[in-house]
Design a protein around this motif. Structure first.
Motif, PDB file in Angstrom:
ATOM      1  N   LEU A  43       1.227  -1.218  -0.366  1.00  0.00           N
ATOM      2  CA  LEU A  43       0.176  -0.119   0.192  1.00  0.00           C
ATOM      3  C   LEU A  43       0.998   1.242   0.780  1.00  0.00           C
ATOM      4  CD1 LEU A  43      -2.836  -0.863   2.812  1.00  0.00           C
ATOM      5  CD2 LEU A  43      -2.900  -1.109  -0.093  1.00  0.00           C
ATOM      6  N   GLU A  44       1.781   1.348   0.768  1.00  0.00           N
ATOM      7  CA  GLU A  44       2.522   2.388   0.558  1.00  0.00           C
ATOM      8  C   GLU A  44       3.933   2.850  -0.365  1.00  0.00           C
ATOM      9  OE1 GLU A  44       7.093   4.668   2.503  1.00  0.00           O
ATOM     10  OE2 GLU A  44       6.087   1.796   3.473  1.00  0.00           O
ATOM     11  N   ARG A  45       3.635   1.812  -1.294  1.00  0.00           N
ATOM     12  CA  ARG A  45       4.568   1.445  -2.143  1.00  0.00           C
ATOM     13  C   ARG A  45       3.500   2.377  -3.911  1.00  0.00           C
ATOM     14  NH1 ARG A  45       7.562  -2.860  -0.792  1.00  0.00           N
ATOM     15  NH2 ARG A  45       5.582  -4.184  -1.718  1.00  0.00           N
ATOM     16  N   ALA A  46       2.498   1.631  -3.485  1.00  0.00           N
ATOM     17  CA  ALA A  46       1.273   1.815  -4.548  1.00  0.00           C
ATOM     18  C   ALA A  46       0.520   2.959  -4.073  1.00  0.00           C
ATOM     19  CB  ALA A  46      -0.074   1.704  -4.033  1.00  0.00           C
ATOM     20  N   GLU A  47       0.898   4.343  -2.760  1.00  0.00           N
ATOM     21  CA  GLU A  47       0.029   5.301  -3.241  1.00  0.00           C
ATOM     22  C   GLU A  47       1.362   5.863  -2.744  1.00  0.00           C
ATOM     23  OE1 GLU A  47      -2.938   6.018  -2.353  1.00  0.00           O
ATOM     24  OE2 GLU A  47      -4.333   4.683  -1.821  1.00  0.00           O
ATOM     25  N   ARG A  48       2.477   5.820  -2.488  1.00  0.00           N
ATOM     26  CA  ARG A  48       3.589   6.766  -2.337  1.00  0.00           C
ATOM     27  C   ARG A  48       3.029   7.341  -1.286  1.00  0.00           C
ATOM     28  NH1 ARG A  48       5.552   8.649  -8.291  1.00  0.00           N
ATOM     29  NH2 ARG A  48       5.757   6.762  -9.003  1.00  0.00           N
ATOM     30  N   LEU A  49       2.525   6.838   0.362  1.00  0.00           N
ATOM     31  CA  LEU A  49       2.468   7.990   1.404  1.00  0.00           C
ATOM     32  C   LEU A  49       2.991   6.601   2.396  1.00  0.00           C
ATOM     33  CD1 LEU A  49      -1.253   8.106   0.849  1.00  0.00           C
ATOM     34  CD2 LEU A  49       0.886   9.866   0.669  1.00  0.00           C
ATOM     35  N   GLU A  50       4.489   7.677   3.133  1.00  0.00           N
ATOM     36  CA  GLU A  50       4.914   7.164   4.178  1.00  0.00           C
ATOM     37  C   GLU A  50       3.672   6.739   5.234  1.00  0.00           C
ATOM     38  OE1 GLU A  50       7.339  10.847   4.833  1.00  0.00           O
ATOM     39  OE2 GLU A  50       6.734  10.981   3.565  1.00  0.00           O
ATOM     40  N   GLN A  51       2.712   7.028   5.705  1.00  0.00           N
ATOM     41  CA  GLN A  51       2.879   6.713   7.165  1.00  0.00           C
ATOM     42  C   GLN A  51       1.656   5.680   6.442  1.00  0.00           C
ATOM     43  OE1 GLN A  51       1.989   9.402   4.798  1.00  0.00           O
ATOM     44  NE2 GLN A  51      -0.916   9.907   4.501  1.00  0.00           N
ATOM     45  N   LEU A  52       1.604   4.422   5.892  1.00  0.00           N
ATOM     46  CA  LEU A  52       0.652   3.709   5.491  1.00  0.00           C
ATOM     47  C   LEU A  52       1.796   2.771   6.050  1.00  0.00           C
ATOM     48  CD1 LEU A  52      -0.704   4.372   1.893  1.00  0.00           C
ATOM     49  CD2 LEU A  52      -1.945   3.947   4.409  1.00  0.00           C
ATOM     50  N   ARG A  53       3.023   3.249   6.101  1.00  0.00           N
ATOM     51  CA  ARG A  53       4.007   1.878   6.331  1.00  0.00           C
ATOM     52  C   ARG A  53       3.244   1.740   8.585  1.00  0.00           C
ATOM     53  NH1 ARG A  53       9.858   2.910   6.270  1.00  0.00           N
ATOM     54  NH2 ARG A  53       9.626   3.891   4.802  1.00  0.00           N
ATOM     55  N   PHE A  54       2.974   2.121   9.287  1.00  0.00           N
ATOM     56  CA  PHE A  54       2.565   2.249  10.352  1.00  0.00           C
ATOM     57  C   PHE A  54       1.216   1.502   9.757  1.00  0.00           C
ATOM     58  CE2 PHE A  54       4.589   6.847  11.209  1.00  0.00           C
ATOM     59  CZ  PHE A  54       5.291   6.245  12.186  1.00  0.00           C
ATOM     60  N   LEU A  55       0.298   1.573   9.460  1.00  0.00           N
ATOM     61  CA  LEU A  55      -0.593   1.028   9.133  1.00  0.00           C
ATOM     62  C   LEU A  55      -0.805  -0.209   8.456  1.00  0.00           C
ATOM     63  CD1 LEU A  55      -3.636   3.630   7.896  1.00  0.00           C
ATOM     64  CD2 LEU A  55      -2.959   3.572  10.052  1.00  0.00           C
ATOM     65  N   GLU A  56       0.710  -0.728   7.819  1.00  0.00           N
ATOM     66  CA  GLU A  56       0.504  -1.695   7.625  1.00  0.00           C
ATOM     67  C   GLU A  56       1.247  -2.418   8.517  1.00  0.00           C
ATOM     68  OE1 GLU A  56       1.582  -2.234   3.200  1.00  0.00           O
ATOM     69  OE2 GLU A  56       1.894  -0.437   3.418  1.00  0.00           O
ATOM     70  N   ASN A  57       2.186  -2.038   9.068  1.00  0.00           N
ATOM     71  CA  ASN A  57       2.226  -2.899  10.067  1.00  0.00           C
ATOM     72  C   ASN A  57       2.291  -2.950  11.514  1.00  0.00           C
ATOM     73  OD1 ASN A  57       5.396  -3.412   9.108  1.00  0.00           O
ATOM     74  ND2 ASN A  57       5.207  -1.928   8.792  1.00  0.00           N
ATOM     75  N   GLY A  58       0.616  -2.786  11.560  1.00  0.00           N
ATOM     76  CA  GLY A  58      -0.443  -2.490  13.132  1.00  0.00           C
ATOM     77  C   GLY A  58       0.016  -1.632  13.781  1.00  0.00           C
ATOM     78  N   HIS A  59       0.336  -0.788  13.407  1.00  0.00           N
ATOM     79  CA  HIS A  59       0.335   0.675  14.570  1.00  0.00           C
ATOM     80  C   HIS A  59      -0.081   1.579  14.468  1.00  0.00           C
ATOM     81  CE1 HIS A  59       4.912  -0.660  15.743  1.00  0.00           C
ATOM     82  NE2 HIS A  59       5.174  -1.353  14.547  1.00  0.00           N
ATOM     83  N   GLY A  60      -1.315   2.101  15.630  1.00  0.00           N
ATOM     84  CA  GLY A  60      -1.881   3.455  14.900  1.00  0.00           C
ATOM     85  C   GLY A  60      -1.036   4.776  15.028  1.00  0.00           C
ATOM     86  N   VAL A  61      -2.183   5.300  14.341  1.00  0.00           N
ATOM     87  CA  VAL A  61      -1.781   6.983  13.799  1.00  0.00           C
ATOM     88  C   VAL A  61      -3.472   7.676  14.334  1.00  0.00           C
ATOM     89  CG1 VAL A  61      -1.469   8.845  12.086  1.00  0.00           C
ATOM     90  CG2 VAL A  61      -0.156   6.028  11.850  1.00  0.00           C
ATOM     91  N   HIS A  62      -3.147   8.171  15.071  1.00  0.00           N
ATOM     92  CA  HIS A  62      -4.302   9.309  15.622  1.00  0.00           C
ATOM     93  C   HIS A  62      -4.792   9.977  14.918  1.00  0.00           C
ATOM     94  CE1 HIS A  62      -3.417   6.407  19.354  1.00  0.00           C
ATOM     95  NE2 HIS A  62      -4.603   6.867  19.894  1.00  0.00           N
ATOM     96  N   ILE A  63      -5.765  10.144  14.674  1.00  0.00           N
ATOM     97  CA  ILE A  63      -6.414  11.669  14.081  1.00  0.00           C
ATOM     98  C   ILE A  63      -6.956  12.464  14.624  1.00  0.00           C
ATOM     99  CG2 ILE A  63      -7.947  12.439  12.395  1.00  0.00           C
ATOM    100  CD1 ILE A  63      -5.834  10.890  10.917  1.00  0.00           C
ATOM    101  N   VAL A  64      -6.163  13.703  14.314  1.00  0.00           N
ATOM    102  CA  VAL A  64      -6.744  15.405  14.948  1.00  0.00           C
ATOM    103  C   VAL A  64      -7.720  16.091  14.129  1.00  0.00           C
ATOM    104  CG1 VAL A  64      -6.340  17.503  16.771  1.00  0.00           C
ATOM    105  CG2 VAL A  64      -4.951  15.152  16.293  1.00  0.00           C
ATOM    106  N   GLU A  65      -8.255  16.472  14.102  1.00  0.00           N
ATOM    107  CA  GLU A  65      -9.267  17.201  13.381  1.00  0.00           C
ATOM    108  C   GLU A  65      -9.149  18.439  13.828  1.00  0.00           C
ATOM    109  OE1 GLU A  65     -13.742  18.494  11.290  1.00  0.00           O
ATOM    110  OE2 GLU A  65     -13.925  16.276  12.854  1.00  0.00           O
TER     111      GLU A  65
END
Length: 268
Positions: free
Chosen positions: A211-233
């Protein structure tokens, strides 16, 4: 517990989509210097640094009174570059770092403060990033970029606890339109990340997934490896957020940014 709060701005010259964009002039001033101005307006921080592998960027930054950290040309993205810079600075595992993208000079300083505050208030959060709820004008501009093959804004979807489910260069969620924005919100991801340093240091060693390779979005590395990313609106307070993604973004940013040539500051 005392935690250092540090802002690190990754900047490289060899962008695939827009080479040299940290030094592109916006109203007579290099874009990276506008981004430094944003960082300097954030309260209660312990330092602002630019992490780069390019002597031209380093010279511009140092001439503006900000410290440049020379990092490896092998860094694959901004987060890896910020991780290397954190090691150079000798930051501790519980210290907090915000990665302020060098191509985001319209970032409101209060967005950065909110990221630091979330990491302070929620010890279970190792990484955090902000989103803005799209209005009609922003939504239409994103759609126009996609239709014209320009890779620009990133979209985000997240769960009821504010944890990221996905990030994409496609418009999310599917089925949204200007007419459905009230009942089906669309969120524009702001390219700004906060990390606890222990999480940041681990990032370069995580496997890169499809997914990181396809989207070229580094934050997907966290998600693909089971690490949470918290969102602030966050609220843009009437100033539409936009990044310097393509040459066509220059006129818009010049209208939104103050004019003026760089002047040296000794505050860092």
């Amino acid at each position: 517990m005392f935690r250092r709060r540090t802002i690190i701005i990754p900047a490289r010259y060899g962008s695939t989509r827009f080479p040299g964009k940290p030094l592109v002039l916006l109203n007579g001033k290099a874009s990276i210097l506008h981004t430094i101005d944003v960082a300097r307006k954030v309260g209660d921080i312990d330092g602002v640094y630019v992490a780069t592998d390019d002597d031209r960027i380093s010279a511009a930054v140092e001439g503006y009174g900000c410290t440049a950290l020379l990092t490896s040309a092998s860094c694959r993205n901004g987060t890896e570059r910020v991780a290397e810079a954190a090691n150079i600075l000798g930051l501790h595992d519980d210290d907090l770092v915000v990665n302020l993208q060098g191509d985001a000079p319209l970032t409101p300083p209060n967005f950065i403060g909110k990221i630091f505050d979330l990491l302070d208030e929620r010890p279970e959060a190792d990484a955090a990033t902000p989103v803005i709820r799209c209005g009609a004008e922003n939504y239409l501009r994103i759609g126009e970029d996609i239709r014209n093959g320009r890779i620009g804004a990133t979209m985000s979807v997240f769960d009821s606890q504010g944890r990221a489910l996905y990030f994409s260069k496609a418009l999310l969620p599917h089925g949204s339109s200007v007419e459905t924005l009230v009942e089906l919100p669309v969120y524009h991801h702001v390219g700004l990340y906060g990390y606890r340093v222990r999480c940041l240091k681990a990032f370069p060693y995580l496997p890169v997934g499809p997914l990181e390779r396809a989207e070229r979005l580094e934050q997907l590395r966290f998600l693909e490896n089971g690490h949470g990313v918290h969102i602030v609106e966050v609220d843009d307070d009437g100033q539409e957020f936009w990044e310097l993604n393509n040459p066509g973004d220059v006129p818009y940013l010049e209208r939104a940014l103050p004019s003026g040539k760089p002047s040296r500051s000794d505050t860092d």
